[in-house]
Motif scaffolding. Structure first.
Motif, PDB file in Angstrom:
ATOM      1  N   LEU A  87       0.813  -1.216   0.000  1.00 58.31           N
ATOM      2  CA  LEU A  87       0.000   0.000   0.000  1.00 58.31           C
ATOM      3  C   LEU A  87       0.847   1.268   0.000  1.00 58.31           C
ATOM      4  N   GLU A  88       2.135   1.105   0.305  1.00 58.68           N
ATOM      5  CA  GLU A  88       2.975   2.287   0.491  1.00 58.68           C
ATOM      6  C   GLU A  88       3.079   3.132  -0.775  1.00 58.68           C
ATOM      7  N   VAL A  90       0.851   3.325  -3.225  1.00 58.23           N
ATOM      8  CA  VAL A  90      -0.432   3.687  -3.852  1.00 58.23           C
ATOM      9  C   VAL A  90      -0.641   5.184  -3.721  1.00 58.23           C
ATOM     10  N   VAL A  91      -0.938   5.821  -4.827  1.00 62.68           N
ATOM     11  CA  VAL A  91      -1.284   7.246  -4.765  1.00 62.68           C
ATOM     12  C   VAL A  91      -2.738   7.381  -5.191  1.00 62.68           C
ATOM     13  N   ILE A  92      -3.400   8.338  -4.583  1.00 66.22           N
ATOM     14  CA  ILE A  92      -4.832   8.485  -4.841  1.00 66.22           C
ATOM     15  C   ILE A  92      -5.232   9.948  -4.655  1.00 66.22           C
ATOM     16  N   ALA A  93      -6.227  10.362  -5.387  1.00 57.32           N
ATOM     17  CA  ALA A  93      -6.727  11.732  -5.229  1.00 57.32           C
ATOM     18  C   ALA A  93      -7.752  11.765  -4.101  1.00 57.32           C
ATOM     19  N   LYS A  94      -7.843  12.912  -3.452  1.00 59.53           N
ATOM     20  CA  LYS A  94      -8.753  13.080  -2.318  1.00 59.53           C
ATOM     21  C   LYS A  94     -10.183  12.710  -2.704  1.00 59.53           C
ATOM     22  N   LEU A  97     -10.591   8.950  -2.965  1.00 55.84           N
ATOM     23  CA  LEU A  97     -10.622   8.299  -1.645  1.00 55.84           C
ATOM     24  C   LEU A  97     -11.995   8.493  -1.010  1.00 55.84           C
ATOM     25  N   TRP A 115      -2.933   1.564  10.235  1.00 47.85           N
ATOM     26  CA  TRP A 115      -1.733   1.711   9.411  1.00 47.85           C
ATOM     27  C   TRP A 115      -1.387   3.189   9.164  1.00 47.85           C
ATOM     28  N   ALA A 116      -2.380   3.969   8.754  1.00 44.55           N
ATOM     29  CA  ALA A 116      -2.094   5.351   8.349  1.00 44.55           C
ATOM     30  C   ALA A 116      -2.140   6.335   9.513  1.00 44.55           C
TER      31      ALA A 116
ATOM     32  N   ASP B   5      -3.065  16.081  -8.323  1.00 40.63           N
ATOM     33  CA  ASP B   5      -3.963  16.040  -7.168  1.00 40.63           C
ATOM     34  C   ASP B   5      -3.707  14.807  -6.310  1.00 40.63           C
ATOM     35  N   LYS B   6      -3.006  13.850  -6.896  1.00 38.25           N
ATOM     36  CA  LYS B   6      -2.844  12.576  -6.210  1.00 38.25           C
ATOM     37  C   LYS B   6      -1.659  12.616  -5.238  1.00 38.25           C
ATOM     38  N   THR B   7      -1.894  12.057  -4.063  1.00 37.46           N
ATOM     39  CA  THR B   7      -0.812  11.955  -3.067  1.00 37.46           C
ATOM     40  C   THR B   7      -0.824  10.528  -2.540  1.00 37.46           C
ATOM     41  N   PRO B   8       0.235  10.122  -1.844  1.00 42.74           N
ATOM     42  CA  PRO B   8       0.245   8.758  -1.307  1.00 42.74           C
ATOM     43  C   PRO B   8      -0.984   8.480  -0.444  1.00 42.74           C
ATOM     44  N   LEU B   9      -1.455   7.253  -0.535  1.00 43.17           N
ATOM     45  CA  LEU B   9      -2.667   6.848   0.188  1.00 43.17           C
ATOM     46  C   LEU B   9      -2.567   7.165   1.677  1.00 43.17           C
ATOM     47  N   LYS B  10      -1.406   6.875   2.258  1.00 42.52           N
ATOM     48  CA  LYS B  10      -1.257   7.087   3.704  1.00 42.52           C
ATOM     49  C   LYS B  10      -1.473   8.558   4.049  1.00 42.52           C
ATOM     50  N   GLN B  12      -3.059  10.780   2.295  1.00 43.09           N
ATOM     51  CA  GLN B  12      -4.446  11.150   2.007  1.00 43.09           C
ATOM     52  C   GLN B  12      -5.372  10.724   3.161  1.00 43.09           C
ATOM     53  N   LEU B  13      -5.102   9.533   3.690  1.00 42.65           N
ATOM     54  CA  LEU B  13      -5.909   9.046   4.823  1.00 42.65           C
ATOM     55  C   LEU B  13      -5.699   9.937   6.046  1.00 42.65           C
TER      56      LEU B  13
END
Lengths: 159, 206
Positions: A87-88, A90-94, A97, A115-116, B5-10, B12-13
């Motif tokens: 998971l480290e 993985v990039v995602i937009a707000k 998510l 984890w986060a 716009d994308k940032t690491p999942l951690k 973002q959480l």
């Protein structure tokens, strides 16, 4: 037992990881604190742990009829990936998510919270949730796959 | 949406959780609930020693009174205890609350029940040999934290409770190791066997 605001906030975050909804998280926390007052704990840490157990059990009991709680058959999952760092990167937009957050299983949200937000390693999370590390990593592998599929779908839709 | 716009999942959480904050009125409401337990006053460092002395004195008084008062009553209460246990077990058995964990062996379940003061164990009672374990959940029996195990025999579901055996709570019950047979009690038409084994109280529906 008096819990300070910092720890109340942490408990609220944990409740939010279960319910995925702020109002429900507050209700869950409030009822768990009321229940916990009947038991005296030796330390603040054991009080916090006790309240978390109450919240989880109550969530499973009370919310299951409205929102199916995923039950882990600890014999079912055969590991598909043992990469702790899956998971480290993985990039995602707000926005993405936010879209996918409520569709996640409560178990996945709980794992992501530890984890986060709490900063635990996957091994520590597995210990916390009393599931095997292999099972947990398999879940996270699948979660990574879901996140990436969602991201690809979004990109295709925006082209 | 831009890829920037994308940032690491951690990360973002973490940002998402930062936005989930209790407000001041919610904090106050929770603090009021906790303070009620302390006699309606906010606990301060100055008040704590007096409060503790008062608490210790109260506990001693309650302890002395309880010993005196309960001496006569305890036997009567314990006489009714098997029936109370059976009724609680049967009520929960009929509700079939969802399992928190599925497992077909006790060893697998032990990893889940880490918050108990005891370890669930196998019984040597022959009635259990033909039962297939399905899973379990946390529960309580007469206020004592217990493991509720669900078993299957053919198409029938059965419930087995295990909890720490506390003689001052549950009274005298048959002990398997002494060669005694389980008590058989009925509640709502369902038979419940109750016994003590390996220091644990067992209650099994049939």
């Amino acid at each position: 037992m008096v819990i300070d605001r910092e720890n109340l906030q942490k408990l609220h975050h944990y409740a939010y990881s279960l319910t995925a909804n702020e109002a429900d998280a507050y209700d869950l926390l409030q009822s768990a604190i009321e229940t916990s007052l009947n038991k005296s704990c030796e330390s603040i840490n054991s009080s916090l742990a006790y309240i978390r157990v109450i919240m989880k059990n109550r969530y499973i009991d009370d919310y299951r009829h409205r929102q199916k709680f995923p039950m882990d058959n600890i014999e079912d999952h055969s590991p598909v990936s043992l990469d702790e760092s899956s998971l480290e990167d993985v990039v995602i937009a707000k926005h993405d998510l936010a879209l996918i957050w409520k569709t996640l299983d409560a178990v996945d949200r709980e794992v992501l919270f530890y984890w986060a937000v709490e900063g635990l390693s996957m091994s520590e999370v597995a210990e916390k949730l009393d599931i095997s590390r292999g099972t947990l990593l398999s879940r996270m592998h699948r979660l990574r796959h879901r996140l990436m599929v969602a991201e690809n779908d979004r990109q295709r839709g925006s082209v | 949406m831009k890829s920037s716009d994308k940032t690491p999942l951690k990360q973002q959480l973490q940002q998402q959780y930062k936005q989930v904050q209790l407000n001041d009125s919610q904090f106050k409401e929770l603090e009021e609930i906790m303070n009620k337990q302390h006699g309606g006053a906010v606990e301060t460092e100055e008040k704590r020693p007096q409060w503790r002395l008062l608490a210790i004195a109260s506990m001693l008084l309650v302890s002395v009174l309880s010993t005196y008062l309960l001496t006569d009553f305890s036997n009567n209460n314990f006489e009714n205890m098997p029936q109370l246990i059976a009724e609680e077990v049967v009520n929960n058995h009929l509700h079939l609350k969802p399992l928190e964990v599925k497992a077909s062996s006790l060893d697998k379940l032990k990893g889940y029940f880490t918050k108990l003061n005891f370890m669930p164990v196998a019984s040597r009672l022959a009635a259990l040999d033909s039962l297939q374990l399905l899973g379990g959940r946390y529960c309580s029996l007469q206020g004592i934290t217990a493991a509720q195990l669900r078993m299957k025999k053919g198409d029938d579901l059965q419930t087995l409770y295990q909890t720490e055996y506390l003689a001052d709570v549950f009274g005298e019950l048959p002990v398997l190791e002494k060669g005694q047979q389980p008590l058989v009690v009925y509640a709502k038409g369902i038979m419940v066997k109750i016994w003590v084994e390996k220091g644990l109280l067992f209650a099994l529906t049939d």
